[in-house]
Design a protein around this motif. Structure first.
Motif, PDB file in Angstrom:
ATOM      1  N   VAL A 112      30.663   7.242  38.635  1.00 24.04           N
ATOM      2  CA  VAL A 112      29.703   6.961  37.604  1.00 24.04           C
ATOM      3  C   VAL A 112      28.506   6.248  38.314  1.00 24.04           C
ATOM      4  O   VAL A 112      27.210   6.568  38.507  1.00 24.04           O
ATOM      5  CB  VAL A 112      29.739   6.176  36.375  1.00 24.04           C
ATOM      6  CG1 VAL A 112      28.623   5.840  35.576  1.00 24.04           C
ATOM      7  CG2 VAL A 112      30.905   7.247  35.587  1.00 24.04           C
ATOM      8  N   LEU A 152      22.368   5.167  31.160  1.00 29.88           N
ATOM      9  CA  LEU A 152      23.449   5.007  30.294  1.00 29.88           C
ATOM     10  C   LEU A 152      23.168   5.437  28.897  1.00 29.88           C
ATOM     11  O   LEU A 152      24.264   5.441  28.059  1.00 29.88           O
ATOM     12  CB  LEU A 152      23.694   3.198  30.375  1.00 29.88           C
ATOM     13  CG  LEU A 152      24.042   2.577  31.575  1.00 29.88           C
ATOM     14  CD1 LEU A 152      23.953   1.010  31.374  1.00 29.88           C
ATOM     15  CD2 LEU A 152      25.285   3.203  31.819  1.00 29.88           C
ATOM     16  N   ASP A 154      22.940   8.103  27.679  1.00 30.73           N
ATOM     17  CA  ASP A 154      23.721   9.319  27.526  1.00 30.73           C
ATOM     18  C   ASP A 154      25.079   8.887  27.088  1.00 30.73           C
ATOM     19  O   ASP A 154      26.056   9.834  26.586  1.00 30.73           O
ATOM     20  CB  ASP A 154      23.830  10.119  28.785  1.00 30.73           C
ATOM     21  CG  ASP A 154      22.339  10.935  28.614  1.00 30.73           C
ATOM     22  OD1 ASP A 154      21.442  10.857  27.902  1.00 30.73           O
ATOM     23  OD2 ASP A 154      21.927  11.784  29.784  1.00 30.73           O
ATOM     24  N   PHE A 155      25.585   7.837  27.589  1.00 32.01           N
ATOM     25  CA  PHE A 155      26.855   7.282  27.414  1.00 32.01           C
ATOM     26  C   PHE A 155      27.342   6.633  26.020  1.00 32.01           C
ATOM     27  O   PHE A 155      28.399   6.327  25.776  1.00 32.01           O
ATOM     28  CB  PHE A 155      27.477   6.592  28.506  1.00 32.01           C
ATOM     29  CG  PHE A 155      27.744   7.141  29.690  1.00 32.01           C
ATOM     30  CD1 PHE A 155      28.897   7.875  30.217  1.00 32.01           C
ATOM     31  CD2 PHE A 155      26.538   7.229  30.827  1.00 32.01           C
ATOM     32  CE1 PHE A 155      28.977   8.449  31.481  1.00 32.01           C
ATOM     33  CE2 PHE A 155      26.904   7.462  32.044  1.00 32.01           C
ATOM     34  CZ  PHE A 155      27.940   8.473  32.310  1.00 32.01           C
ATOM     35  N   LEU A 161      29.307   1.855  24.376  1.00 25.87           N
ATOM     36  CA  LEU A 161      29.246   2.628  25.825  1.00 25.87           C
ATOM     37  C   LEU A 161      30.447   3.427  25.926  1.00 25.87           C
ATOM     38  O   LEU A 161      31.562   2.535  25.934  1.00 25.87           O
ATOM     39  CB  LEU A 161      29.002   1.669  26.652  1.00 25.87           C
ATOM     40  CG  LEU A 161      28.093   2.100  27.888  1.00 25.87           C
ATOM     41  CD1 LEU A 161      26.920   2.715  27.606  1.00 25.87           C
ATOM     42  CD2 LEU A 161      27.913   0.979  28.811  1.00 25.87           C
ATOM     43  N   HIS A 162      30.575   4.696  25.978  1.00 26.69           N
ATOM     44  CA  HIS A 162      31.855   5.515  26.247  1.00 26.69           C
ATOM     45  C   HIS A 162      31.826   5.936  27.685  1.00 26.69           C
ATOM     46  O   HIS A 162      31.253   7.006  27.994  1.00 26.69           O
ATOM     47  CB  HIS A 162      32.128   6.443  25.147  1.00 26.69           C
ATOM     48  CG  HIS A 162      32.571   6.169  24.044  1.00 26.69           C
ATOM     49  ND1 HIS A 162      33.985   6.257  23.734  1.00 26.69           N
ATOM     50  CD2 HIS A 162      32.095   5.414  22.852  1.00 26.69           C
ATOM     51  CE1 HIS A 162      34.368   5.788  22.601  1.00 26.69           C
ATOM     52  NE2 HIS A 162      33.148   5.339  22.044  1.00 26.69           N
ATOM     53  N   LEU A 163      32.638   5.290  28.531  1.00 26.64           N
ATOM     54  CA  LEU A 163      32.634   5.496  30.053  1.00 26.64           C
ATOM     55  C   LEU A 163      33.708   6.781  29.970  1.00 26.64           C
ATOM     56  O   LEU A 163      34.688   6.979  29.255  1.00 26.64           O
ATOM     57  CB  LEU A 163      32.966   4.441  30.944  1.00 26.64           C
ATOM     58  CG  LEU A 163      31.569   3.424  30.797  1.00 26.64           C
ATOM     59  CD1 LEU A 163      32.102   2.203  31.468  1.00 26.64           C
ATOM     60  CD2 LEU A 163      30.461   4.142  31.355  1.00 26.64           C
ATOM     61  N   ARG A 173      33.223  14.359  38.083  1.00 28.88           N
ATOM     62  CA  ARG A 173      31.828  14.119  38.081  1.00 28.88           C
ATOM     63  C   ARG A 173      31.171  14.169  39.573  1.00 28.88           C
ATOM     64  O   ARG A 173      32.024  14.273  40.532  1.00 28.88           O
ATOM     65  CB  ARG A 173      31.595  12.405  37.925  1.00 28.88           C
ATOM     66  CG  ARG A 173      30.242  12.078  37.912  1.00 28.88           C
ATOM     67  CD  ARG A 173      30.383  10.778  36.910  1.00 28.88           C
ATOM     68  NE  ARG A 173      30.956  10.763  35.637  1.00 28.88           N
ATOM     69  CZ  ARG A 173      30.126  11.326  34.697  1.00 28.88           C
ATOM     70  NH1 ARG A 173      28.869  11.324  34.773  1.00 28.88           N
ATOM     71  NH2 ARG A 173      30.864  11.197  33.516  1.00 28.88           N
ATOM     72  N   TRP A 249      27.035  13.974  30.075  1.00 26.14           N
ATOM     73  CA  TRP A 249      27.940  13.190  30.687  1.00 26.14           C
ATOM     74  C   TRP A 249      29.145  13.056  29.991  1.00 26.14           C
ATOM     75  O   TRP A 249      30.089  12.561  30.591  1.00 26.14           O
ATOM     76  CB  TRP A 249      27.153  11.997  30.745  1.00 26.14           C
ATOM     77  CG  TRP A 249      25.670  11.918  30.814  1.00 26.14           C
ATOM     78  CD1 TRP A 249      24.668  11.383  30.061  1.00 26.14           C
ATOM     79  CD2 TRP A 249      24.900  11.947  32.064  1.00 26.14           C
ATOM     80  NE1 TRP A 249      23.539  11.403  30.581  1.00 26.14           N
ATOM     81  CE2 TRP A 249      23.595  11.966  32.021  1.00 26.14           C
ATOM     82  CE3 TRP A 249      25.250  12.335  33.416  1.00 26.14           C
ATOM     83  CZ2 TRP A 249      22.621  11.957  32.777  1.00 26.14           C
ATOM     84  CZ3 TRP A 249      24.354  12.523  34.416  1.00 26.14           C
ATOM     85  CH2 TRP A 249      23.121  12.339  34.060  1.00 26.14           C
ATOM     86  N   SER A 250      29.296  13.199  28.809  1.00 25.88           N
ATOM     87  CA  SER A 250      30.325  12.812  28.040  1.00 25.88           C
ATOM     88  C   SER A 250      30.812  13.575  27.117  1.00 25.88           C
ATOM     89  O   SER A 250      29.895  14.296  26.229  1.00 25.88           O
ATOM     90  CB  SER A 250      30.466  11.304  27.417  1.00 25.88           C
ATOM     91  OG  SER A 250      31.036  11.153  26.320  1.00 25.88           O
ATOM     92  N   ARG A 253      29.926  12.356  23.079  1.00 20.96           N
ATOM     93  CA  ARG A 253      28.678  11.991  22.221  1.00 20.96           C
ATOM     94  C   ARG A 253      28.057  13.189  21.592  1.00 20.96           C
ATOM     95  O   ARG A 253      28.193  14.414  22.340  1.00 20.96           O
ATOM     96  CB  ARG A 253      27.613  11.459  23.216  1.00 20.96           C
ATOM     97  CG  ARG A 253      26.393  10.878  22.548  1.00 20.96           C
ATOM     98  CD  ARG A 253      25.411  10.521  23.605  1.00 20.96           C
ATOM     99  NE  ARG A 253      23.976  10.250  23.058  1.00 20.96           N
ATOM    100  CZ  ARG A 253      23.107  11.015  22.893  1.00 20.96           C
ATOM    101  NH1 ARG A 253      23.265  12.033  23.609  1.00 20.96           N
ATOM    102  NH2 ARG A 253      22.016  10.748  22.465  1.00 20.96           N
TER     103      ARG A 253
END
Lengths: 569, 461
Positions: A112, A152, A154-155, A161-163, A173, A249-250, A253
């Motif tokens: 990331v 961020l 997008d997370f 915040l979802h990493l 990634r 990204w995730s 979301r």
């Protein structure tokens, strides 16, 4: 701007960028900090985070000068380090929380950090270069702030915040996902690429990327640049990104208005905190520098002529037409204009060197005009063919397998569709996550012992819930598989993976890429033949072929990375 | 280590404390009495080289709460590290602790630092913040050093099991019988050992001795030269048995390698234990146990080259999931003959079999190509990693693992009854390797009377 919104997220994740060359004297430590998330974090906390990180870096350099600190694992937090540029460090501190499924793979978190930095460099140039341009640091701070906050955003799921967690362990990634096409379509695409790239006047070399849906069809860029542009395209440019209902990204979301509001308020809040608190960078600075925000959401739209447009880069001084974005290409070290044309689900990204266009926007519109004139019929034809062959979102699902296949040399990956991965049990995902961690560590050890050597590793584990988690690493290619329903023996499981990797590792999967990099291929053959005399010659696992316009080259790979047969037809 | 009180005089308080620290430190597990895993030699005078231990037990990191630290950087308390490195490290640790957190490890390249502070030492400091541990730890260097070293060669350290000297069943029975005699007369544990291997072991009713404690005991006795010269009576804390209390150990070497340990709770039992020892020694001499022990030591245990092609009439036995009888393959007994010099059949180089119920393991003798100590150490580390991976705290224990890299094919198989760890040539055929593992298990079961201490087990759990 909801003022309370940042507090929840600030607890679990901190992210900072700092420069070890700055703030060398006592009392000036604050000067080291180039970015800190959350921005409303008290300076004392910011300083202590950076102080600890710097201490660790200095300390670990004593006995590991070539690879300083990578991670601190504490009882409650992981501190993940990434040296983005010489002496420019990024550190992410994440809170471990089993209930919230906050279980990470360090390598994934590092990716990331490396991704946001690569994208930053693509749009703004290196952090060091910005610091040299403005030694006070105001310029780089403003750029980093808006860029990383947009990244961020997008997370964020709601306020949190979802990493990437263990649930993302069948994803890689910083890799490209390719569309498998038949040889006929591949040749069609190649001829389209030639026409598209010839739209640029004169002898200058343009580059291009062709995407269909969210998959890459063709590229003439190097892997590094391709990854960056592909990543950007998926997040902001493809039809899916433009319709802005999903997020790249995730998995988690789902873009909805509520989260958008939350994100905006977080960013806004952070901005106001930044502006209010930092004496050295008063809010005036924000206006003094024009800061394009390439990752700002919902800023791209499709124009009437089929080209995508945005006002992110502002407009020409004397003209109201929006300015064409530019990016830095690693390959050439030069800036290039970014032109994006879209026909239904086909996206063509054309990169025109800035130096080749003398008269700015006027020159670009000529190129666009030429592209439409020369390539329209071909675009139509290729789009039709690709649509006809499109297998849908689950095209690369292989029944019974949940897999990730990736080639680190070329930064390509293919994986089970996310919807299928979610059918796996938590235990299986955790076990695979752990397995990947083990492999990460083995790889980095091998690399440090001997950088020229690549890890060859095969690992099959039958875990508590009777699922098989399997890793195969060979010659820069990695395959991770989960077999949940295979209630059978080790031999059965490894045979199953054998069949899988022979089928899916075979070349029609990598074909399009190789067509784009034929020169690399001959080097590879030479290298492989050199080492074919080594002792692993009785293991033959991996068959691969490559189609060139001349005909078909048959390549037989050993699983243990040697080629034994090359025949041309 | 000067804490062996000769001739049964009462231990002086200073020595008691010393041992308490050692034992108490091991409360979490024996390894923590070493405070860290080994780099082979803690007597290395260059502190940075201690940190530079390059082999890391990554999977075990999660188990630091278990105190098990294999082969990682060592930080020996009481050892003076008067340089920048130690103060930086201390600063970092306390810095993180101030933030309400606790450092587990730091990774930089292939290096890794591990930080553990055991609870009982903490407790000691809580009672008296000015408590100076240095004099207590003085003289324990040799014991620590040897313990740390055992983390780079002794499988007992990570298996939490002990191993027996191979002996004919009647011989071990004879030794056990006489030990049982003295156990009935108020001795808590009577242990007859040869080097690091158990000849026989008997405990009083309901008393059980944990393999970790046995590792500590053997290390304690073998690392101190003074035990070898005369009979000794020494206070000792066995952290798994009772971390807060002492036992008294009567130790006597019957010959160069074989020694008898009699443990008691009573501080004035020296003369009684001496009488017991005389009785035991007489019986052992009469029944030739000691000479058979010497013979066994010379002959060694299981050699992979000796793995029977057809181990028993029950050769049709197939394990639930290691084995997979594929139609069309040859019968198990058609395997390539044992080939001296390149290991056992199917490229088998080495194995460790751990019996879960017995808390014992048996490890094959090293044979070619695992000849040099470097190769042995590397294999040991590979086993450690395999163990850690199989027993992962979050997701383990797993059932089966097959791992092939440039050095080995490693196979691990865990069932309710046993754990098997086997190392093969990296080019070994998978199907044959699996078959060979099944044969190893069968072989071990066939000879279990001679390689394990069976029955009258002191283990009550």
């Amino acid at each position: 701007m909801g003022l309370s919104s940042t507090t929840t997220s600030s607890e679990s994740v901190r992210l900072c960028v700092f420069d070890l060359r700055r703030g060398q004297h006592e009392g000036q430590e604050l000067d080291k900090i180039l970015f800190f998330f959350p921005a409303d974090c008290p300076f004392s906390t910011q300083l202590s985070v950076i102080g600890l990180s710097e201490g660790l870096i200095t300390f670990t350099r004593i006995f590991s000068p070539e690879a300083a600190c990578e991670v601190i694992e504490a009882e409650r937090h992981s501190h993940v380090f990434y040296q983005a540029e010489p002496d420019i460090w990024m550190v992410m501190i994440v809170e471990k929380n089993k209930e919230a499924e906050a279980m990470w793979r360090i390598d994934a978190l590092q990716k990331v950090l490396s991704e946001v930095h690569s994208l930053f460099v693509m749009f703004h140039g290196s952090v060091r270069a910005l610091l040299e341009k403005d030694p006070g640091g105001g310029l780089v701070r403003v750029h980093l702030h808006s860029f990383i906050m947009d990244y961020l955003s997008d997370f964020f799921v709601g306020k949190k915040l979802h990493l990437p967690s263990f649930r993302d362990c069948l994803k890689e990634r910083g890799t490209i996902q390719m569309l498998t096409v038949s040889r006929e379509v591949a040749i069609g695409v190649q001829s389209l690429v030639k026409v598209v790239e010839s739209s640029c006047a004169g002898s200058t070399a343009c580059n291009s990327l062709v995407l269909f849906q969210d998959l890459l069809v063709s590229t003439t860029l190097t892997p590094d640049d391709t990854v960056n542009l592909f990543t950007y395209a998926l997040s902001r440019l493809t039809p899916r990104a433009l319709s802005s209902v999903t997020n790249t990204w995730s998995y988690l979301r789902k873009g909805n208005t509520a989260s958008q509001v939350a994100t905006d308020s977080i960013i806004g809040n952070a901005e106001s905190a930044l502006n209010a608190s930092r004496d050295t960078s008063p809010s005036r600075q924000r206006h003094r520098y024009h800061v394009p925000r390439p990752l700002q959401q919902e800023k791209w739209s499709k124009g009437k002529d089929g080209f995508l447009c945005t006002d992110i880069w502002g407009s020409q001084n004397d003209d109201l037409a929006p300015a064409t974005p530019t990016v830095w290409l690693k390959q050439t070290g030069e800036r290039a204009y970014l032109c994006v044309y879209q026909k239904k689900y086909l996206t063509i990204i054309l990169l025109i060197p800035v130096t080749s266009i003398i008269n700015g926007e006027q020159g670009i519109s000529i190129v666009k005009q030429q592209l439409l004139e020369n390539a329209s019929p071909k675009i139509l034809k290729v789009e039709e063919k690709l649509t006809r062959g499109w297998g849908g979102d689950n095209a690369y699902h292989v029944a019974g397998y949940r897999y990730l296949l990736f080639d680190s040399d070329r930064s390509i990956s293919r994986a089970s569709p996310p919807g299928k991965v979610t059918t796996l049990t938590k235990d299986s995902l955790l076990a695979l996550n752990k397995l990947r961690e083990e492999v990460d560590l083995e790889k980095s050890r091998t690399k440090q012992d001997d950088p020229s050597r690549e890890k060859d590793l095969e690992l099959c584990i039958r875990v508590k819930n009777n699922a098989w988690v399997i890793a195969r690493v060979t010659r820069g290619k990695e395959l991770y598989t989960v077999l949940e329903k295979a209630n059978e023996t080790l031999l059965y499981a490894s045979d199953a993976v054998e069949q899988f990797s022979t089928r899916n590792g075979s070349a029609d999967h990598w074909l399009s890429w190789w067509v784009g990099s034929q020169s690399n291929f001959s080097n590879e053959c030479a290298h492989a033949i050199d080492s074919s005399t080594e002792r692993h010659t009785d293991l033959c696992y991996y068959v691969s072929w490559l189609a060139l316009s001349k005909g078909t080259v048959m390549v037989l790979f050993l699983w243990t990375k040697r080629i034994i047969v090359i025949s041309e037809a | 280590m000067n804490n062996n009180n000769k001739m049964g005089s009462d231990p002086i308080p200073q020595q008691q404390q010393e041992i308490e620290i050692e034992g108490g430190g091991g409360q979490l597990s024996p390894s923590s009495s070493g405070y860290a895993g080994g780099i082979g030699s803690s007597s290395n005078s260059n502190p940075s080289s201690e940190i530079e231990s390059s082999e890391i037990q990554h999977g075990e990191n999660n188990s630091t709460s278990n105190g098990v630290v294999y082969d990682s950087a060592s930080w020996v308390p009481g050892k003076r590290h008067d340089d920048e490195v130690s103060s930086t490290l201390q600063a970092i640790i306390s810095f993180v602790e101030n933030g309400g957190d606790c450092v587990n490890f730091v990774r930089a390249g292939k290096h890794q630092l591990l930080v553990i502070l055991t609870k009982s030492v903490n407790r000691c400091f809580e009672k008296n913040p000015k408590f100076d541990m240095t004099p207590l730890l003085g003289g324990t260097d040799v014991v620590f050093s040897s313990l740390i070293h055992s983390f780079s060669w002794n499988p007992a350290a990570f298996l939490h099991a002990y191993t027996c000297l191979p002996l004919a069943y009647p011989t071990r029975q004879a030794a056990g019988a006489i030990l049982q005699d003295v156990a009935d007369s108020g001795v808590l544990f009577a242990i007859l050992m040869c080097k690091h291997k158990v000849v026989s072991l008997v405990g009083a009713q309901k008393a059980s001795l944990h393999p970790d404690d046995m590792l500590l005991l053997a290390n304690f006795v073998l690392s101190s030269e003074s035990f070898r010269t005369s009979e000794s009576f020494s206070p000792i804390c066995l952290p798994r048995y009772n971390p807060m209390a002492f036992l008294y150990a009567y130790v006597h070497f019957l010959d160069v390698e074989t020694y008898l340990m009699l443990l008691t709770t009573s501080s004035d039992a020296f003369f009684h234990l001496k009488d017991c020892r005389i009785r035991i020694e007489m019986v052992l001499l009469k029944s030739n146990v000691l000479s058979e022990v010497q013979m066994s030591l010379l002959e060694g245990g299981l050699y992979v080259e000796d793995l029977p092609i057809d181990p028993s009439p029950r050769s049709g036995y197939l394990s639930p999931h290691l084995g997979h009888h594929r139609p069309g393959t040859e019968s198990p007994s058609r395997c390539r003959d044992a080939n001296p010099g390149i290991g056992g059949p199917a490229g088998l180089w080495h194995f460790i079999y751990r019996s879960i119920n017995l808390d014992q393991y048996v490890s094959s003798e090293f044979s070619s190509p695992i000849n040099s100590s470097h190769q042995q150490k590397r294999l040991y580390r590979a086993y450690q990693k395999l163990y850690a991976s199989m027993h992962d705290k979050g997701t383990g224990p797993h059932k089966t693992q097959f791992r092939r890299d440039e050095n080995y094919v490693l196979l691990c198989w865990i069932t309710q009854d046993f754990e098997l760890y086997a190392a093969f040539d990296p080019l070994a055929d998978k199907a044959l390797a699996i078959k060979t593992c099944n044969r190893v298990c069968q072989w071990v079961r066939d000879v279990e009377n001679d390689i394990f201490l069976l029955g009258a087990s002191p283990f009550s759990w």
